[in-house]
Design an enzyme around this catalytic site. Structure first.
Site, short mmCIF file in Angstrom:
data_model
loop_
_atom_site.label_atom_id
_atom_site.label_comp_id
_atom_site.label_asym_id
_atom_site.label_seq_id
_atom_site.Cartn_x
_atom_site.Cartn_y
_atom_site.Cartn_z
N ASP A 153 33.11 38.31 38.12
CA ASP A 153 34.48 38.74 38.47
C ASP A 153 34.75 38.50 39.96
O ASP A 153 34.00 38.99 40.80
CB ASP A 153 34.62 40.24 38.14
CG ASP A 153 36.06 40.71 38.15
OD1 ASP A 153 36.94 39.94 38.56
OD2 ASP A 153 36.30 41.86 37.74
N HIS A 228 42.97 35.54 29.97
CA HIS A 228 43.25 36.39 31.14
C HIS A 228 43.44 35.53 32.39
O HIS A 228 44.38 35.71 33.16
CB HIS A 228 42.09 37.38 31.33
CG HIS A 228 42.21 38.18 32.59
ND1 HIS A 228 43.26 39.03 32.83
CD2 HIS A 228 41.41 38.27 33.69
CE1 HIS A 228 43.11 39.60 34.02
NE2 HIS A 228 41.99 39.15 34.57
C1 HEM Z 1 40.32 36.52 36.93
C2 HEM Z 1 38.14 40.42 35.02
C3 HEM Z 1 42.24 42.98 35.63
C4 HEM Z 1 44.03 39.31 38.23
C5 HEM Z 1 39.40 37.33 36.30
C6 HEM Z 1 38.10 36.92 35.81
C7 HEM Z 1 37.49 38.01 35.31
C8 HEM Z 1 38.40 39.12 35.44
C9 HEM Z 1 36.10 38.08 34.71
C10 HEM Z 1 37.55 35.47 35.88
C11 HEM Z 1 36.79 35.18 37.12
C12 HEM Z 1 37.58 35.29 38.40
O1 HEM Z 1 38.27 34.37 38.80
O2 HEM Z 1 37.51 36.35 38.98
C13 HEM Z 1 39.07 41.45 35.03
C14 HEM Z 1 38.84 42.76 34.46
C15 HEM Z 1 39.99 43.48 34.63
C16 HEM Z 1 40.95 42.62 35.30
C17 HEM Z 1 37.53 43.22 33.81
C18 HEM Z 1 40.30 44.88 34.21
C19 HEM Z 1 40.04 45.34 33.03
C20 HEM Z 1 43.08 42.21 36.38
C21 HEM Z 1 44.38 42.62 36.83
C22 HEM Z 1 44.89 41.59 37.57
C23 HEM Z 1 43.90 40.52 37.57
C24 HEM Z 1 45.03 43.98 36.54
C25 HEM Z 1 46.19 41.45 38.32
C26 HEM Z 1 47.16 42.34 38.32
C27 HEM Z 1 43.16 38.26 38.11
C28 HEM Z 1 43.35 36.98 38.77
C29 HEM Z 1 42.31 36.15 38.37
C30 HEM Z 1 41.47 36.97 37.49
C31 HEM Z 1 44.47 36.61 39.76
C32 HEM Z 1 42.06 34.69 38.78
C33 HEM Z 1 42.89 33.74 37.97
C34 HEM Z 1 42.63 32.30 38.39
O3 HEM Z 1 41.67 31.70 37.88
O4 HEM Z 1 43.37 31.82 39.25
N1 HEM Z 1 39.57 38.69 36.05
N2 HEM Z 1 40.34 41.40 35.52
N3 HEM Z 1 42.82 40.93 36.83
N4 HEM Z 1 42.02 38.21 37.35
FE1 HEM Z 1 41.22 39.77 36.37
#
Ligand code: HEM
Length: 318
Positions: A153, A228
């Site tokens: 993450d 996501h």
């Molecule tokens: C990408 C987990 C909630 C925004 C990701 C990734 C994971 C992850 C594993 C892929 C790896 C990375 O690029 O970090 C989670 C979990 C969440 C959560 C477990 C809560 C249950 C959120 C929320 C937002 C968010 C609430 C925004 C309001 C993003 C963004 C990316 C991302 C901007 C990168 C997208 C890209 O590749 O450009 N998240 N996330 N996430 N997440 Fe989340």
């Protein structure tokens, strides 16, 4: 103009550490003594941080302070940041991003849990009964920066000069709030048993990356269920991408069957984080929500503005 003090941001770009505490407080906003206590404590946060960080200079101690919309005017007596408003709720067909109270946020981080603990103790001593605790969540690093769903993450976070560009408000954006950042937090709990029933391949489709090697998967064709990663990628009308900085941390306790992710996102423009939430909860196309939400429920949702360190220190002036 030449004699103006340069504006220093807070340590919003501090690195991810192995320990973090997310402390959300309410302030007695109708009590002048309480407001004065809060103002002088906020002005001295840099000093408090020094008390603790000197104990181990290798531990990357940092604390960032955010002030909520309802508390901003009383606490700062300064112009409101242009986009600051209470957390915007999103109600999709199946899942809701709910708003919960919070006047102050302290994002405390270090490589050592004891430093976070000690800072929080000194901070709460100083604030006394001017505040009450709404939520205190202690996060930890899980292996190679994985969340409790098992995925790495934070990969797509901006790095280097792109960090400041993505998360710090400029003079041109909003002169009175230059050097600050918008901060959105949500405390999520996961249904780990249901998540584990899915195959690794199904989980990877939900996230948009492979689990072991963390390789990005292609976006699904338009009109189909998006991952996501795809839903959280934001472009404006000119096709320009807008990033936020996420410092998410796992938290929980197997003994009480609690498995969570504390989401914290810093941004230069609040609408960017809100658009991510909208795409996740309402879906894109609408109705096709982020499937991560079928296994993750937000218990909180609060928006803050983290003023520059210069503005924070000025609260002690009067
Ligand atoms: C990408 C987990 C909630 C925004 C990701 C990734 C994971 C992850 C594993 C892929 C790896 C990375 O690029 O970090 C989670 C979990 C969440 C959560 C477990 C809560 C249950 C959120 C929320 C937002 C968010 C609430 C925004 C309001 C993003 C963004 C990316 C991302 C901007 C990168 C997208 C890209 O590749 O450009 N998240 N996330 N996430 N997440 Fe989340």
């Amino acid at each position: 103009m030449g004699g103006r003090t340069p504006i220093e941001p807070q340590r919003v770009d501090a690195p991810l550490t192995s320990s973090a505490t997310f402390l959300v407080l309410s302030v007695k906003l109708d009590d002048d003594d309480a407001i004065n206590t809060v103002r002088s404590t906020l002005a001295s946060v840099e000093g408090l941080s020094k008390n603790v960080s000197i104990r181990d200079l290798n531990a990357s101690f940092a604390c960032t302070v955010g002030i909520g919309s309802d508390a901003w005017d009383r606490i700062t007596r300064q112009p409101r940041p242009a986009e600051l408003h209470p957390f915007r709720e999103f109600h999709g067909k199946k899942h809701s991003a709910i708003a919960t109270p919070g006047d102050l946020l302290f994002h405390i981080r270090a490589q050592r849990r004891d430093l976070c603990f000690e800072f929080e103790r000194q901070l709460l001593d100083s604030l006394g009964d001017a505040v009450s605790v709404i939520d205190e969540t202690v996060g930890f690093r899980y292996f190679d920066v994985r969340d409790l769903l098992g995925f790495v993450d934070g990969t797509a976070n901006p790095v280097g000069p792109a960090v400041t560009e993505s998360i710090v408000v400029t003079e041109q954006d909003d002169a009175a709030s230059a050097g600050g950042s918008y901060v959105v937090v949500q405390k999520y709990v996961h249904d780990i048993a249901a998540w584990r029933k899915m195959s690794t391949e199904q989980q990877e489709k939900v996230i948009g990356r492979t689990k072991l090697e963390n390789v990005e998967l292609d976006d699904a064709p338009d009109g189909q269920q998006q991952s996501h990663k795809s839903l959280a990628t934001i472009e404006d009308d000119q096709g320009e991408e807008h990033d936020i900085l996420r410092d998410n941390m796992p938290f929980g306790s197997p003994g009480s069957k609690e498995f969570g992710t504390y989401f914290i996102g810093y941004s230069r423009k609040l609408w960017v984080t809100e658009k991510m939430l909208c795409r996740m909860f309402i879906g894109e196309p609408p109705g096709m929500h982020d499937r991560i939400l079928d296994f993750s429920r937000p218990l909180t949702g609060t928006t803050f503005f983290a003023p520059s360190a210069t503005q924070l220190a000025s609260l002690g002036d009067s």
